[in-house]
Each structure stands twice: as C-alpha cells, then as structure tokens.
Design an enzyme around this catalytic site. Structure first.
Site, PDB file in Angstrom:
ATOM      1  N   THR A   1       8.341  -9.882  52.999  1.00  0.00           N
ATOM      2  CA  THR A   1       9.043  -9.732  51.787  1.00  0.00           C
ATOM      3  C   THR A   1       7.364  -9.570  50.988  1.00  0.00           C
ATOM      4  OG1 THR A   1       8.780 -12.312  50.856  1.00  0.00           O
ATOM      5  CG2 THR A   1      11.000 -11.969  51.779  1.00  0.00           C
TER       6      THR A   1
ATOM      7  N   GLU B   1      15.383 -12.960  51.480  1.00  0.00           N
ATOM      8  CA  GLU B   1      15.339 -14.514  52.331  1.00  0.00           C
ATOM      9  C   GLU B   1      16.732 -14.798  52.398  1.00  0.00           C
ATOM     10  OE1 GLU B   1      13.730 -13.659  49.984  1.00  0.00           O
ATOM     11  OE2 GLU B   1      11.517 -14.634  49.969  1.00  0.00           O
TER      12      GLU B   1
ATOM     13  N   LYS C   1      10.363 -16.942  26.340  1.00  0.00           N
ATOM     14  CA  LYS C   1      10.874 -17.944  25.353  1.00  0.00           C
ATOM     15  C   LYS C   1      10.123 -18.028  23.999  1.00  0.00           C
ATOM     16  CE  LYS C   1      12.001 -23.406  25.849  1.00  0.00           C
ATOM     17  NZ  LYS C   1      11.377 -24.256  25.973  1.00  0.00           N
TER      18      LYS C   1
ATOM     19  N   TRP D   1      15.301 -19.429  24.809  1.00  0.00           N
ATOM     20  CA  TRP D   1      14.580 -18.334  25.584  1.00  0.00           C
ATOM     21  C   TRP D   1      14.913 -16.935  25.404  1.00  0.00           C
ATOM     22  CZ3 TRP D   1      12.382 -20.226  29.596  1.00  0.00           C
ATOM     23  CH2 TRP D   1      12.496 -21.792  29.761  1.00  0.00           C
TER      24      TRP D   1
END
Lengths: 547, 547
Positions: free
Chosen positions: A184, A331, A440, A445
C-alpha cells in the site's frame, strides 16, 4: 474428536478448491484477453497446471514468493491461481509506482522469480542492478518483443507453458499459508506490505459473492452476467472479483492496459454487464468521444477506491448505468460494505436514490463495522454523528510485513483502524473524510468529501478536491481545487453561489463553503488514482487567508 | 507469523458473528411466529441473550448438550443461536420418530437439558422414566398448558426469558467446537448421530447464500424476499436457510406445526416468496381446498429430501410457482447442489426446462461432487453413465457419533459416500436411485426414480413408489405402487400404456416397465416424509411373478 472417521476429509480452505464447482458446472465458459485470446475455463485450468510446472521447473517451491508485473490479462489470472495453489506467495507489483518504489517493494517482499511484461522493460532496466532477491525472470510480450539477453531470463511465458504438462499435483497444506502480498502506498513513509492467506481469500470470495449476488433488483452480479474488471489486478486482487466470477461461471473479460476507447469497445463487443473501478475511470469512460456510440444501459458498476460523487452517479444513471458504491482498502482484501438499494430504504425520489448509491454501504456477511470515538465506544448511528471506522472480518491483513510498529497501530484495540471517518444512516456507512483530511474550521468539523461531492454536482465541474489550509482566524478553512469539464469555464463566484444554495437548504453550514475555490487544469493523483491530498496540501499551504 | 500484530483479531468462524452484518443493516426487520408473535431482529437478538442467561442459570456450560422438541418457531430459531453461541451443542430432536427412537437419540446424545413443547407431553411421559441424561426441562406452550409437576421442570420458556437480562457476554472459542447434532434414520439399524461445528455452519451459510442468491433470473433468494421454511427446523437445520435469511435481512416467518391451510394462510398474509420442502408437502399445498384461493405466483420453492417429480413440477409451474430441485442429506449439513436454470442450458421448450428443474442440480461453491465407479474413478459425465455420488465440502459430518464402523464406511477413500447413484448432464447431477434401491432386471439397470417420475406424470396419479422384487426369470423386476388422486380411478393397463408411450419415444427400455402396477390408498413414509421402500419391499416381496 474421536467421533471423526480417520479418513474424513477436513477440507482446508485452499484456493485450489475454488475450481471444484465451476469446472463441473461451467467448463466451456469463456475467459477473454483483449481482442487477442479466448480460453475456456477448462483450458485456463490446464494453463494453471502448466504455469505451476513452469514455476517448479525454474525452482519455485513451497513458501517462495513470485512477483508479477503485467496489465490485466489471462496470465495475471493464471498467476492468481497457480502461484498460491503450489504453496508459493504471489506478489502483485503496483506498476504505477515510481521505479524506486517498485524496487523497494520488490526487495522488501524478496521474490526469487519475476514474471514481467515487456512494456516494463524500461523500469526493469533502471532497477535491475539493485534487485537483491530476484534470480529468475519470465518474459511476457503481446507484441512479440524479443527477450533481453540479461542473466536470469528463463524464457517466454507462452513458450514455457506450451512445453509443460497441464497436470500438476496440487497438494493440501495449512489454509493459513500466505497466498498473496502487495504494497500500500500511504501518503507518508515507505510502501507497506499487506498479506493474505488462502483461508482469507476463500472466505472473502464466498462473502463477497453472497453480498454482490443478493441485491433485490439491480446492484448485483449473477450467473448471466459478463464480468470485466477495471480496477487493476495488482490493486487488492481486483477486489477479489475474478475469484467470484469463477464461482459464478460467467464470461470473464481481461482488458490489458486501461485505455477508454479499448474498454468501451470490449464492453460493446463482449456484452460486458458487470465492472468495478475508481470514479476517475468511470468519468473517463462516460466522457470519452466513443462513449456516445456505446449503449451502456444495464451495465452494473461498483465504485471503490474513492467515494462515488453524486454528480458522477447522476451522469452514469442518466446513461442507464446501474452504478453504486462499495468500501474497502488494501488492508481489507478489500470488500467490507456495498451500497445496494435495499427494499427498506427511502427511494421515493431520484435524489434519495442517488444518495444511497453514493454511500460506502452496508456491511457484507461476517463484517463487524463500527464507528467509534477515541475510547473505542460506538458513536450513535443517527445519520450524523461521525466516528472513526474500525472493523473486524475474517479477511483483514494481520499486520504489515516486517513493520511491527505500524502493525500494532493498525490493530490497536484488536480492531483494524481504517483511518476513515464516517457515520451510519439506516445501516449504511457514509465516509465523510480520511482522519488526516478532516478539516476543523472555527471549532466545527467540515467534511471534505461532502464539499467535493456538492461541487461535483455543478454541471461544469469535472473534478474537485477539498483540503484544509491553516487560517489565522479559524484555525483551518476548506480550500477547493476544481477542474472544469472540457470546453467549459468556471468562475469562483458561480461555484460559491452553487454551494450557498446547499447552505440555504440546510445541507451544509456556511463555514463549510471554502473561502477560496481555485480552478486548475488537473489535480494530482496517487499511483492508484486517488486524489493526492498530501501533494495538494503542500502546494496550497500558503493560500491567501480568508476574509 | 511474526508479521502479525499481537492485537490482530484472527476471526474464528463462530455462529455469533452471523449477527454482525444484519444487526447493523436490518435491525428493524421482522421475524414472525404463526399469527401469534412478531419480533424485530434486534429483539430476537436480545431474546438470544436472554435464553443464554436462562440456560446458564439452570446449569448449562461450555460443551454441554441442550435438546429441543418444538415445531418451527421463534424459540427454535433462538436455540439455533443461543445454544451454540454459548459453546454448547444443540440437539434437534426429530419429533416424528417413534417414542422409543426419540428415547434412543436422547440417551445417545446425552443432553442435560430439554426444551419441550407441551404438545409432546405424551411422548415425554412415555419415555421419561428411561431418560438417562436429562436433568432439567424448560416448558413451552402456545396454549398456556400448565407445566407438569414432574421433577426437573425449571419453568416456562417465556417467563424464564422475561426474568433474565438480554446481555450475555458471548466469548470466542475454537471454531471447530461442535454446534449442533441430530440423528438420521436410515432404513436399517439404530438412528445415527451426525454433528456440525461452528466453522461448518458458517461456511455452509456463506456458500449456500452465495449459490441461492446467484440465479440469473429466478430460482433465487434475495434481499426483497420473505422467507418461510416448510422443511422442519429439526431436519438438517431447515436446510441452514434460517441462517441465510438472517444474512439477507429478510422477513422470516416460522409457521409452527405444518398444516396446509395454515401454511397457505401465512403465505397469503405475510407475502411469503421463498420456501423449501419435500415433494409431498408441496403436493399437499397445491391440492389443498384452500389452495385455489391463494395466489402462488412468484413463490419460489426448492425441493429436497426426495427428487422433484416432473408431474409435480409441471403442476407447480402452472400455478406460477418457481419450483426447482436441490440436493443434500443429513450428513451434508445439507446443501450440495441446486438446480437453477443457468443461461447455458437448453431451455428451448417447457419440457426441457422442467427436466432441468427436476435435477439435483449443479454443485454450489467449494463442493467437489463426483460420480464414481467401484474403484473411485470418475465415470464419464456424458448425461447417461451412472456412478455412486461421492463428495467433499467444508460442511460434511466428520463421522457418526460413537459409531466408528459406520463412520469409516461413510468416509471410505476420504470422500463422503452419499449412497446415491446418478449421472452428470451439462454439469447437473441427476439422481437415478439410492444404491440399495437400484433394480437390476435381466442384467440391465432400471432407475426406480425415473419410473416413479414418469408414472407421476399420469394425470390421475397422486403418488408413486417403484421397488425391485425378486423374479425367477429376470433376477429382479420393478414393481410400482400408485395412489390415485382424490376422486379418480386408475387401471393398471392404462398406466402401462402410459409408460409404453415413453418406451416408444426411446426414453426408457421395455424391461423398465413394471410387470405389476398396484393401486393403493396410501404409501408408507419414513419419519421425514420419504417413501419407505424398506417397508414396501417387505410388504411386496411375495408379489406374483412376472409373465
């Protein structure tokens, strides 16, 4: 237990057993490579035996690693079976990495043998003096390019196969034997090796097949479909769907290198009905000049790698494409969830339907998918509260090869940490950000993916990336980079007005509207086609402050 | 491997993990018991926790056996989960056996606890003095029958559940732990105990779901279906399909005791779209007086236990029922193959289609299904050469409890011997006989199932059984026993003429036409509803010699 017969066959979950049913049920079904080759399932299984004999004759044994560098092909498919079935590990090399990164992954996984397509001769030439493990090469060339006279080149793939017997006695061994490995490319540090066992791949095949087949009305694969991957086979086993296609006994089409015109031609000629790809590739196909001539109605496409933007989903649905999202990563083998339109969802209008199609979707069988806070407690599944996405399933990499620190971090608290942030709505996961991409602004958020999604719905936007940039006043502010569609122009004021429309509807807050929207001719991508936000952040770190 | 993170979760294949996806995806879906109870998935999962607490409080621990005697119910379903999830073994008692046989199976499996429906009080009373292991009873009664004041009765099921917490910490343990056991009733000797582990049931769930969902156009289950078993839950886990239904998140209907009128009423009221049963039960439903009032179009029914006769299939298809065959047995968990109409088959006319629907079908994923000769060599898959059916899959009983001789015979040569004889045609298995039912007449094989199938196509035949009887001249000759449909009469000469029609078409040989066709008012069945050919052979051994 002593109730077991001495002779009872305990049936280890081995990749070779994936052939049991299809060889009986569909031996004459076809597997097609570009416009060049057609094999039946029976023939392909014989070629798997031949390839195993070739590999054994050049010295590959149980536990060895064999690497491959090729475009999507019958050869790649043969290696998906032959290498693990003989007890060796298949390394799928990401040929979109830089030569130095490819070198790193090859030396790290330490294969003794490399099967390599002539198109990668340039890369190979650049790194071959520094390869530390590879002793033998097997040469592939569609164009009959002559094999380099370098040491270790054993012969040309087809000639070697032709000389060998199709019969190879594939024996049983521990189902936890490593079958595959690949690397990866995170945005930091060296590539990391993930690895999957026979057991994991077989279970992934069964659960993925069960999930993808189960759709009530669409968003499904079935025994009448024609399958063509448009996620590369080096990328997380092409989602593992070649193994599923075998179980289904469907016609399989392997398109070589991805070129939009050629892909469209194959879809048309072979009647392809089921594919999977990243959003960018679907975008390329829909906007290719040839696209208008090809009837795409009934083509089912799962989107992974990045979230499916609503704008692209609408565009695809208007062409009759049954497009929907899926979720997973290197993964995770990869599939964790898919966004089928379940009967219990609110599908009362097209906009609702598009929103469901664009989610990461609902977990497939056995997957435990959670959104948690910093203490690993579940956050409410209320359609808005976000948490980190953590997961358990029988097919997750158990670590990173030779990297204990990263392995422990991946598995902190005995759940695999996806590094994604999202929320659950009606059992469907919506990813709002990568943890490191979270913005943020003024203590609130902002979801970069949501802003990207909304900007992508502007009719003149082809591509968009949203990142957070430091801001004196707000801490961080979102910044957008957009690429206009061919022949179209974009004005920042127009794009802001487009977003303010969603503010008025209460879909986003005012502070989510980027202070700056930059228009660019292209956006950097990673080697697997995702937006390279790390590069974007580096480039735009010094963006002008917001007013 | 030291690449594994210390914290990595290895994910054992445990039944508790079957709840992971559906509890997120479909928590509000319904599970219905007759016209009496409706629970959501979330509630049922809480009741599973309560049942585990009840069982623990009466002393059930890891490795213990819990037996159940009930009709198909939410309680049975709860035991499918709670008992194995706490590490105990569920014994599913075949309540159609004689009291002495039930006693035998209970003493042989040695459960400490029995969950028993008041309707079986008579049986229990008859055997309770001879029960050697059971110390505790849990009482079930739909009608509020008062619990007998016998020692060991702990309380009434619903009251006990109501007192307990829904929270029970189900821990992980070895996936090879025994989850279920039940007894097969062969035609000779004592019932034999088969047993299945968590791993086997989870794998069976995934592969069966993958197969049943995969149909191109019909003969499939999907997320929009409504499921109702009509194969008893004590009979091979109701084919394992309750576990599949959970994964699909579909509405599940459990009908209690099977009474045709009540079943039809549930099909109508709840909109049932997917079921499975033996041929006899489908026949009962189609000929029930209430049947004409119920729209059965779109109802999908898999037939197992005995082969689906063409006559019944035609009758069902004419009512719009999508009926098809499946194959398996108690020893195989059970599913091995299903007869979906794959696109590659010749479906050019209705007769061909019916023939495919009536086969045992093609193997489901991972199943290695073979037809072999006496030396375990494959016979040609030519659509006519028959061999014994032997099999490997990850979900076969590894033996018979405490019966090593029978276990070794079952697994001779490391394949499970089904005792069935059949041939492969286009990847589809057709069972022609049980080994012991095979008829050899004048040196030639006669398929009793084929003759039964052809006789069942006579418009006035309701049921038929064909057996071999000794014959001085031919060694053996087939003998048929037929039951006429209500209000119809049958003449032997007419039935022979019916069969001679198939002789003329070359479908059967002349020596396959029974010398004698007897008309009876009923045919003996075994406890699971199959034709009891052993009883028939005993009764008709002295049939008159053929001319």
């Amino acid at each position: 237990m002593n109730d077991h017969a001495d002779n009872a066959y305990a049936f280890p979950l081995l990749i070779r057993h994936l052939w049991n049913a299809p060889l009986v049920r569909s031996p004459d079904q076809e597997i097609i490579y570009r416009d060049m080759n057609r094999f039946t399932y029976r023939e392909l299984r014989q070629r798997v035996g031949r390839l195993a004999n070739v590999l054994r004759s050049v010295g590959v044994g149980f536990g060895d690693t064999v690497a491959i560098m090729d475009w999507d092909s019958h050869r790649y498919l043969e290696s998906f079976y032959a290498v693990p079935m003989m007890g060796a590990t298949l390394q799928m090399v990401n040929i979109r990495l830089s030569p130095d990164q490819i070198l790193y992954t090859l030396n790290h996984a330490a294969p003794g043998t490399l099967i390599v397509n002539s198109e990668f001769l340039g890369i190979l030439d650049e790194i071959r003096d520094r390869l530390t493990s590879i002793k033998r090469f097997i040469w592939i060339s569609d164009e009959g390019a002559s094999m380099p006279e370098w040491p270790g080149f054993e012969g040309e793939y087809e000639s070697l196969l032709a000389w060998e017997s199709p019969n190879f006695a594939f024996h049983d061994f521990d189902e936890n034997t490593r079958a595959t490995t690949f690397y990866t490319t995170g945005t930091t540090g060296d590539p990391k090796g993930v690895f999957f066992s026979h057991r994991q791949l077989v279970l992934h095949t069964l659960a993925t097949m069960a999930a993808f087949c189960s759709g009530a009305d669409g968003q499904r694969i079935h025994r009448g479909d024609v399958y063509m991957p448009i996620t590369p086979m080096f990328h997380v086993h092409a989602w593992g769907l070649p193994y599923v296609a075998l179980q289904l006994g469907v016609k399989q089409v392997y398109p070589g290198r991805y070129m939009p015109e050629a892909l469209l031609a194959l879809i048309e000629k072979e009647g392809v009905t089921f594919s999977h790809c990243v959003p960018t590739l679907l975008q390329m196909l829909l906007t290719s000049p040839k696209s208008a001539d090809v009837d795409l109605r009934g083509w089912k496409v799962v989107i992974g790698g990045s979230a499916l933007p609503v704008g692209l989903a609408r565009q695809a649905c208007e062409r009759g494409v049954d497009v929907f999202g899926g979720y997973g990563m290197s993964e995770t083998c990869p599939v964790l969830s898919i966004a089928q339109l379940d009967p219990h969802l609110d599908l009362s209008d097209k906009e609702h339907e598009l929103a469901w199609r664009c989610k990461a979707g609902a977990p497939i069988p056995l997957v435990e998918l959670r959104t948690v806070d910093a203490d690993m407690q579940d956050v409410p599944a209320d359609g808005q509260t976000t948490g980190e996405v953590v997961v358990r399933s029988p097919w997750l990499t158990q670590g990173y090869t030779g990297n204990p620190a990263a392995s422990e971090k991946l598995w902190e608290g005995a759940y695999l940490h996806t590094q994604d942030v999202g929320y659950f709505d009606n059992g469907y996961l919506k990813i709002t950000d990568r943890i490191k991409d979270v913005i943020k602004s003024g203590g609130e958020w902002v979801s970069s993916l949501q802003i990207e999604d909304l900007l992508s719905q502007h009719p003149a936007v082809a591509e968009v990336a949203v990142i957070g940039v430091r801001d004196e006043k707000w801490g961080e502010r979102p910044l957008a980079v957009v690429v206009p569609k061919a022949g179209q122009a974009l004005a920042e004021s127009d794009l802001k007005a487009h977003l303010l429309h969603f503010v008025e509807q209460g879909i986003i807050s005012k502070y989510a509207v980027p202070a700056h929207i930059l228009v660019a001719s292209a956006i950097e991508k990673t080697s697997v086609g995702k937006l390279d936000k790390k590069a974007l952040r580096a480039r735009y770190a010094g963006a002008p402050p917001s007013s």
